[in-house]
Design a protein around this motif. Sequence first.
Motif, PDB file in Angstrom:
ATOM      1  N   GLY A 199      53.693  29.011  95.216  1.00  0.00           N
ATOM      2  CA  GLY A 199      53.625  28.017  94.152  1.00  0.00           C
ATOM      3  C   GLY A 199      54.954  27.632  93.558  1.00  0.00           C
ATOM      4  O   GLY A 199      55.956  28.347  93.682  1.00  0.00           O
ATOM      5  N   THR A 200      54.957  26.498  92.884  1.00  0.00           N
ATOM      6  CA  THR A 200      56.135  25.909  92.257  1.00  0.00           C
ATOM      7  C   THR A 200      56.168  26.228  90.762  1.00  0.00           C
ATOM      8  O   THR A 200      55.252  26.851  90.218  1.00  0.00           O
ATOM      9  CB  THR A 200      56.101  24.384  92.416  1.00  0.00           C
ATOM     10  N   GLY A 201      57.210  25.715  90.100  1.00  0.00           N
ATOM     11  CA  GLY A 201      57.287  25.861  88.649  1.00  0.00           C
ATOM     12  C   GLY A 201      56.206  25.079  87.929  1.00  0.00           C
ATOM     13  O   GLY A 201      55.735  25.486  86.870  1.00  0.00           O
ATOM     14  N   THR A 202      55.772  23.944  88.494  1.00  0.00           N
ATOM     15  CA  THR A 202      54.652  23.214  87.912  1.00  0.00           C
ATOM     16  C   THR A 202      53.377  24.044  88.043  1.00  0.00           C
ATOM     17  O   THR A 202      52.585  24.143  87.104  1.00  0.00           O
ATOM     18  CB  THR A 202      54.465  21.853  88.605  1.00  0.00           C
ATOM     19  N   GLY A 203      53.197  24.681  89.188  1.00  0.00           N
ATOM     20  CA  GLY A 203      52.046  25.551  89.396  1.00  0.00           C
ATOM     21  C   GLY A 203      52.106  26.829  88.575  1.00  0.00           C
ATOM     22  O   GLY A 203      51.099  27.531  88.440  1.00  0.00           O
ATOM     23  N   ALA A 204      53.290  27.138  88.012  1.00  0.00           N
ATOM     24  CA  ALA A 204      53.446  28.362  87.227  1.00  0.00           C
ATOM     25  C   ALA A 204      52.715  28.292  85.894  1.00  0.00           C
ATOM     26  O   ALA A 204      52.722  29.260  85.138  1.00  0.00           O
ATOM     27  CB  ALA A 204      54.930  28.649  86.994  1.00  0.00           C
ATOM     28  N   THR A 205      52.079  27.150  85.607  1.00  0.00           N
ATOM     29  CA  THR A 205      51.224  27.071  84.424  1.00  0.00           C
ATOM     30  C   THR A 205      49.770  27.381  84.777  1.00  0.00           C
ATOM     31  O   THR A 205      48.920  27.396  83.898  1.00  0.00           O
ATOM     32  CB  THR A 205      51.291  25.664  83.784  1.00  0.00           C
TER      33      THR A 205
END
Length: 299
Positions: A199-205
């Motif tokens: 996952g990405t930083g956007t997905g880190a939420t």
Amino acid sequence: MSLAPRAVLVHRTTEYEELLARHGTHGQAAFFLSSRGRSIDEVVARHRRTRQALTDVAAAVPLQWRRSRVERADLDRFLFGPEDVVVVVGQDGLVANTAKYLTGQPVVGIDTDPGRNPGVLVRHRPPDAGALLRAAASPGGRTEELTMVEAVADDTERLLALNEICFGPPGHQTARYRLCADTSGTPAEPQASSGVLVGTGTGATGWIRSLWQERHSALRLPAPTDARLLWFVREAWPSPATGTSLVAGELERGQGLRLTVESDRVVVFGDGMEADALELTWGQSVRLGVAATSLRLAV
């Protein structure tokens, strides 16, 4: 002479429209919801807000521009052009659903239900649409470059995602595969698990964060614009033939996680859309890493 920009409005079917399609009439839909302790009034109110937002955004498109509209279910069949400005009217997840089909077009996120949506990706309101469209189409338009993750199979099939990519078995079986991380410096490890998430930083939420939190991981969560990914193996099973030494890590640009299938069938899908997935069979491999493409989100 260059083409005028095209505004592409992306939306999804509302819950009310889905209820009407399933039950036929407003009354039947109301009865169905009431039998489950819900009122149709709130569903209709959200439907009206969404439709009004679409009307307001469409009216804000400059007169000299071309325009088009696409529903979420048709995204995989819609041809985006390089001159498009994409306006996502709906929820944060709809931006992620759209991002995988783009190649650098600017995206404007319009929130149809402020207070109900987190507003991480749909940051604007319908009255802002006109100014945002003109700014997005201008050379100096401000955008955030959000990192995306990609999966590239050994047959060159490619999948993009904004939040995360999941490698795993269809249904509730166990996936068997060999995992090799560029960053580990160790040989590939045979594993059996319920899947691997990158996952990405956007997905880190969302999904990645839940795994990170559950593991009490010491890895630092990336920001949405960081060219860095986190990966986790879900429920790795130790046995004489499978290991659990490689279950988490991070990937920077140029680094990859290679997975070679040792099951009859594995699927690789992005942002929860399993219907649009890569299907891999025994012996095939896939490499996951930071995508060259990013999402240009208007700010």
